[in-house]
Design an enzyme around this catalytic site. Structure first.
Site, PDB file in Angstrom:
ATOM      1  N   SER A  25       8.257  -4.651  39.725  1.00  0.00           N
ATOM      2  CA  SER A  25       7.723  -5.805  40.450  1.00  0.00           C
ATOM      3  C   SER A  25       8.001  -5.691  41.955  1.00  0.00           C
ATOM      4  CB  SER A  25       8.308  -7.075  39.814  1.00  0.00           C
ATOM      5  OG  SER A  25       7.690  -8.211  40.309  1.00  0.00           O
TER       6      SER A  25
ATOM      7  N   ASP B  40      -0.919  -9.962  32.833  1.00  0.00           N
ATOM      8  CA  ASP B  40      -0.052 -10.318  33.959  1.00  0.00           C
ATOM      9  C   ASP B  40      -0.732 -11.386  34.818  1.00  0.00           C
ATOM     10  OD1 ASP B  40       1.566 -10.368  36.215  1.00  0.00           O
ATOM     11  OD2 ASP B  40       1.922  -8.207  36.188  1.00  0.00           O
TER      12      ASP B  40
ATOM     13  N   HIS C  85       3.852  -9.995  32.956  1.00  0.00           N
ATOM     14  CA  HIS C  85       4.577  -9.383  34.075  1.00  0.00           C
ATOM     15  C   HIS C  85       5.929  -8.804  33.620  1.00  0.00           C
ATOM     16  CE1 HIS C  85       4.747  -8.664  38.351  1.00  0.00           C
ATOM     17  NE2 HIS C  85       5.985  -9.113  38.392  1.00  0.00           N
TER      18      HIS C  85
HETATM   19  C1  MLT Z   1       6.499  -9.476  45.209  1.00  0.00           C
HETATM   20  O1  MLT Z   1       6.818 -10.472  45.832  1.00  0.00           O
HETATM   21  O2  MLT Z   1       6.828  -8.330  45.494  1.00  0.00           O
HETATM   22  C2  MLT Z   1       5.633  -9.748  44.028  1.00  0.00           C
HETATM   23  O3  MLT Z   1       5.099 -11.035  44.117  1.00  0.00           O
HETATM   24  C3  MLT Z   1       6.363  -9.574  42.772  1.00  0.00           C
HETATM   25  C4  MLT Z   1       7.626 -10.367  42.716  1.00  0.00           C
HETATM   26  O4  MLT Z   1       7.636 -11.578  42.713  1.00  0.00           O
HETATM   27  O5  MLT Z   1       8.675  -9.748  42.704  1.00  0.00           O
END
Ligand code: MLT
Length: 208
Positions: free
Chosen positions: A107, A158, A189
């Site tokens: 992520s 996701d 996710h």
């Molecule tokens: C990010 O902020 O990199 C993406 O939205 C994924 C997350 O929340 O970590």
């Protein structure tokens, strides 16, 4: 530049020529999160796990975001330079081979790994991106001269990122000469066992 050190854990495989897995956690995680998963890659890899220097409402991250899914791209650039500079320092301190570094990010961690591929196309020797999003709205045109292998796994349920966006991202990375293996997994996710199983097969094919 006013770079800050990152908190990290380093575990050596005991062989200075071993590849090193660079672990990059998701939002709200820390440097301990991905270590159990990394252990499934066997004893022949060093582990370098870092904690993002940005804190959003108490949650560590690797760069600032303006809102959900909307990134502060100047901060992504700054934090990517900070991370790369820190890794080079730590490589000489901990004595691992910085030219054998494979990022493994989930992520938010996958997103800074993606930014590293774009801003330093020949720095990583491979990358595993679990549930990534494109780090830049207008992706800069770059080229890796090493055909760096990149594993991507996306969740087709996701809610944070559409598969079509991942396909565009993948095409951009392919046009930049990265060697992409894209998997779509029947989940959201969250990470599932299939992600690590497929990534381990990819790792054996490319590095072990
Ligand atoms: C990010 O902020 O990199 C993406 O939205 C994924 C997350 O929340 O970590």
């Amino acid at each position: 530049m006013n770079y800050q050190p990152l908190k990290y854990i380093y575990q050596s495989a005991g062989n200075p020529e071993a590849s090193t897995l660079l672990l990059l956690h998701g939002t709200g995680g820390n440097e301990t999160d991905l270590i159990p998963l990394a252990k499934n890659f066997g004893k022949n890899v060093n582990i370098l796990s870092v904690r993002g220097n940005v804190v959003e409402q108490g949650m560590p991250r690797f760069f600032r975001r303006l809102s959900m899914g909307v990134f502060d791209e100047e901060d992504i650039k700054f934090r990517t330079h900070e991370l790369v500079s820190f890794i080079k320092e730590i490589a000489s301190k901990e004595k691992f081979n910085a030219s054998k570094l494979i990022a493994l990010g989930y992520s938010n961690g996958a997103n800074i790994a993606g930014a590293t591929l774009i801003l330093y196309p020949d720095f990583l020797s491979g990358a595993i991106l679990f549930r990534p999003m494109p780090p830049f709205k207008n992706m800069p045109k770059v080229k890796t001269s090493k055909k760096v292998p990149v594993f991507i796994s996306a969740g087709n349920l996701d809610g944070m990122v559409r598969i079509s966006e991942i396909q565009q991202y993948t095409s951009h990375l392919e046009a930049s000469h990265f060697n992409i293996e894209l998997h779509t997994i029947n989940t959201g996710h969250n990470l599932v066992e299939e992600d690590s199983r497929k990534a381990i097969i990819w790792m054996h094919k490319n590095f072990l």
